[in-house]
Write an enzyme that holds these catalytic residues in place. Structure first.
Site, PDB file in Angstrom:
ATOM      1  N   SER A 133       0.983  -1.286  -0.411  1.00  0.00           N
ATOM      2  CA  SER A 133       0.180  -0.488  -0.215  1.00  0.00           C
ATOM      3  C   SER A 133       0.809   1.295  -0.314  1.00  0.00           C
ATOM      4  CB  SER A 133      -1.149  -0.203   1.343  1.00  0.00           C
ATOM      5  OG  SER A 133      -1.952   0.989   1.591  1.00  0.00           O
ATOM      6  N   TYR A 157      -1.859  -1.533  11.045  1.00  0.00           N
ATOM      7  CA  TYR A 157      -2.321  -1.409   9.352  1.00  0.00           C
ATOM      8  C   TYR A 157      -0.564  -1.434   8.616  1.00  0.00           C
ATOM      9  CZ  TYR A 157      -3.025  -1.224   4.511  1.00  0.00           C
ATOM     10  OH  TYR A 157      -3.306  -1.233   3.339  1.00  0.00           O
ATOM     11  N   LYS A 161       2.525  -3.819   6.787  1.00  0.00           N
ATOM     12  CA  LYS A 161       2.861  -4.111   5.123  1.00  0.00           C
ATOM     13  C   LYS A 161       4.392  -3.536   5.233  1.00  0.00           C
ATOM     14  CE  LYS A 161      -1.329  -4.011   2.908  1.00  0.00           C
ATOM     15  NZ  LYS A 161      -1.251  -5.530   2.404  1.00  0.00           N
TER      16      LYS A 161
HETATM   17  C1  UD1 Z   1      -6.473   5.247   4.088  1.00  0.00           C
HETATM   18  C2  UD1 Z   1      -5.747   4.692   5.245  1.00  0.00           C
HETATM   19  C3  UD1 Z   1      -4.572   3.904   3.949  1.00  0.00           C
HETATM   20  C4  UD1 Z   1      -5.121   2.488   3.204  1.00  0.00           C
HETATM   21  C5  UD1 Z   1      -6.759   4.032   2.293  1.00  0.00           C
HETATM   22  C6  UD1 Z   1      -6.914   2.135   1.008  1.00  0.00           C
HETATM   23  C7  UD1 Z   1      -5.912   6.541   6.725  1.00  0.00           C
HETATM   24  C8  UD1 Z   1      -5.073   7.654   7.132  1.00  0.00           C
HETATM   25  N1  UD1 Z   1      -5.336   5.980   5.370  1.00  0.00           N
HETATM   26  O1  UD1 Z   1      -5.649   6.141   2.753  1.00  0.00           O
HETATM   27  O2  UD1 Z   1      -2.970   3.811   4.989  1.00  0.00           O
HETATM   28  O3  UD1 Z   1      -4.202   2.242   2.644  1.00  0.00           O
HETATM   29  O4  UD1 Z   1      -7.459   3.824   2.969  1.00  0.00           O
HETATM   30  O5  UD1 Z   1      -7.596   1.549   2.277  1.00  0.00           O
HETATM   31  O6  UD1 Z   1      -7.841   5.667   7.148  1.00  0.00           O
HETATM   32  N2  UD1 Z   1     -13.169  11.919   3.236  1.00  0.00           N
HETATM   33  C9  UD1 Z   1     -13.260  12.213   3.576  1.00  0.00           C
HETATM   34  N3  UD1 Z   1     -14.543  11.564   4.207  1.00  0.00           N
HETATM   35  C10 UD1 Z   1     -14.338  10.611   4.690  1.00  0.00           C
HETATM   36  C11 UD1 Z   1     -13.626   9.844   4.345  1.00  0.00           C
HETATM   37  C12 UD1 Z   1     -12.678  10.582   3.644  1.00  0.00           C
HETATM   38  O7  UD1 Z   1     -12.967  13.673   3.561  1.00  0.00           O
HETATM   39  O8  UD1 Z   1     -15.397  10.152   5.083  1.00  0.00           O
HETATM   40  C13 UD1 Z   1     -10.980  12.038   2.925  1.00  0.00           C
HETATM   41  C14 UD1 Z   1     -10.046  12.237   3.644  1.00  0.00           C
HETATM   42  O9  UD1 Z   1      -9.296  12.612   4.245  1.00  0.00           O
HETATM   43  C15 UD1 Z   1      -9.301  12.229   2.194  1.00  0.00           C
HETATM   44  C16 UD1 Z   1      -9.408  11.104   1.322  1.00  0.00           C
HETATM   45  O10 UD1 Z   1     -10.979  11.424   1.845  1.00  0.00           O
HETATM   46  O11 UD1 Z   1      -8.626  13.232   2.077  1.00  0.00           O
HETATM   47  C17 UD1 Z   1      -9.401   9.580   1.424  1.00  0.00           C
HETATM   48  O12 UD1 Z   1      -9.494   9.195   2.421  1.00  0.00           O
HETATM   49  P1  UD1 Z   1      -9.490   6.993   2.293  1.00  0.00           P
HETATM   50  O13 UD1 Z   1     -10.420   7.349   0.764  1.00  0.00           O
HETATM   51  O14 UD1 Z   1     -10.167   7.297   4.009  1.00  0.00           O
HETATM   52  O15 UD1 Z   1      -7.727   7.560   1.755  1.00  0.00           O
HETATM   53  P2  UD1 Z   1      -6.752   7.541   2.860  1.00  0.00           P
HETATM   54  O16 UD1 Z   1      -6.929   8.426   3.273  1.00  0.00           O
HETATM   55  O17 UD1 Z   1      -6.187   7.921   1.508  1.00  0.00           O
END
Ligand code: UD1
Length: 346
Positions: A133, A157, A161
């Site tokens: 990842s 997590y 990895k």
């Molecule tokens: C997350 C994990 C990462 C994992 C990846 C794939 C964390 C801190 N990181 O990454 O380790 O490899 O998923 O499964 O959890 N967001 C919102 N609202 C929401 C959900 C997300 O604004 O309800 C935003 C987040 O702040 C971020 C973006 O959307 O900016 C993507 O979030 P997310 O899908 O959770 O992925 P990652 O944070 O990149």
């Protein structure tokens, strides 16, 4: 040469899409899964899409003797190791679960592969593709992210990895026969274009795309946008969303490269394109033709401002690059979510 490929965790989100891509490329995938975080209904979907029965070994990758027995019976040319837990928040609350299942699961699989190789019951050199990842880059100093960037972890997590990547490197140093492809996924999203398979989070989704499509289908009132004061063009977090179909094709390319050239590699699987939270919401709005309510909420602990790949190494080494657009990803995610509002649970 055997065309059989063993997929640990093959009933999961990325495993199931890779199953179809492998069949389309002429391989015969076998699923090894304990359905801890997947649903057996996916097997019927796989059979509908590919028109043929699915080979399943139901059990736990932690059972080394049983995994060795599976390897002896199927004699795969390669193994793709998807199986593992992946919820970042849960890993902070239950670190031992992640060390046991993810690190322990990898040790168990590698020991089983070593046993069958050493006793001569494997048809090929030990060949493994591992699901890593972009989380192994921690908080990157700059974007786009190259494979040579420093590695770190911000959660158990991510730690699991990283440890597995290091274990694989040690194993290759000790036994050069091993052929290992490490794939560092950016943000997988989207679903199979048939609408029959997609992401099916067991609980409230942590990841953005399934959360947004659940709001679109009316299951949740609004999207919480975690932070609008990042140093990004619109203030919201920027990520590299990659269609799960492109990701699946990346696994096929990785296996083909390992089996034909025999050289190990570690590559990013991303698009190289950074997309903000607001851009994702707007793209899902285009896909479903509805307005998606959202509110700005505080930053989520552990989040980084920007994370997107330099995807050129995978193109150079594997001849692979992501092809699908953000709009295709959202259209497919919406088709899956609207056709299966409760996922595989009906
Ligand atoms: C997350 C994990 C990462 C994992 C990846 C794939 C964390 C801190 N990181 O990454 O380790 O490899 O998923 O499964 O959890 N967001 C919102 N609202 C929401 C959900 C997300 O604004 O309800 C935003 C987040 O702040 C971020 C973006 O959307 O900016 C993507 O979030 P997310 O899908 O959770 O992925 P990652 O944070 O990149």
């Amino acid at each position: 040469m055997s065309t059989t490929i063993l997929l640990t965790g093959g009933a999961g989100y990325i495993g199931s899409h890779t199953f179809i891509a492998l069949r389309e490329a002429g391989f015969e995938p076998v699923i090894l899964d304990n359905f801890a975080n997947s649903h057996p209904v996916v097997l019927e979907r796989l059979e509908r899409i590919s028109g043929r029965p699915v080979l399943l070994e139901r059990g736990d990758v932690l059972d080394t003797a049983w995994v060795a027995d599976v390897l002896r019976r199927h004699r795969p040319a390669g193994v793709v190791h998807f199986a593992g837990d992946k919820a970042v928040g849960e890993s902070v609350a239950k670190p031992l679960k992640y060390f046991h299942n993810n690190i322990g699961g990898a040790v168990s699989l590698l020991r089983a592969m070593t046993t069958v190789f050493e006793d001569g019951s494997a048809p090929a050199l030990p060949t493994l593709v591992f699901s890593s990842s972009a989380t192994v880059y921690g908080d990157p100093a700059s974007v786009p992210i190259l494979e040579s960037f420093p590695l770190s972890h911000t959660s158990p997590y991510g730690h699991s990895k990283l440890v597995i990547e290091e274990m694989l490197a040690s194993l290759r140093r000790a036994s050069p026969a091993w052929r290992v492809g490490v794939l560092r996924y950016f943000n997988p999203a989207g679903a199979h274009p048939s609408g029959l398979m997609g992401e099916d989070p067991a609980d409230i989704p942590n990841n953005l795309m399934p959360f947004v499509t659940q709001v679109a289908v009316g299951q949740r009132p609004h999207v919480n946008v975690f932070g609008n004061d990042y140093a990004t063009p619109d203030g919201t977090g920027v990520r590299d969303y990659i269609h799960v179909q492109d990701l699946a094709a990346g696994h096929v390319a990785a296996l083909q490269a390992l089996l034909s050239k025999g050289e190990s590699f570690t590559v990013n699987l991303g698009t190289g394109r950074g997309v903000s939270v607001l851009e994702v919401i707007r793209a899902v709005e285009r896909a479903c033709g509805k307005t998606i309510p959202h509110v700005f909420a505080p930053r989520r602990a552990g989040d980084v401002a920007q994370c997107y790949a330099d995807a050129s190494l995978a193109k150079r080494l594997l001849g692979w690059e992501a092809k699908c657009s953000l709009d295709e990803m959202c259209a497919d995610a919406w088709r899956w979510q609207s056709g299966n509002p409760n996922g595989y649970r009906g």
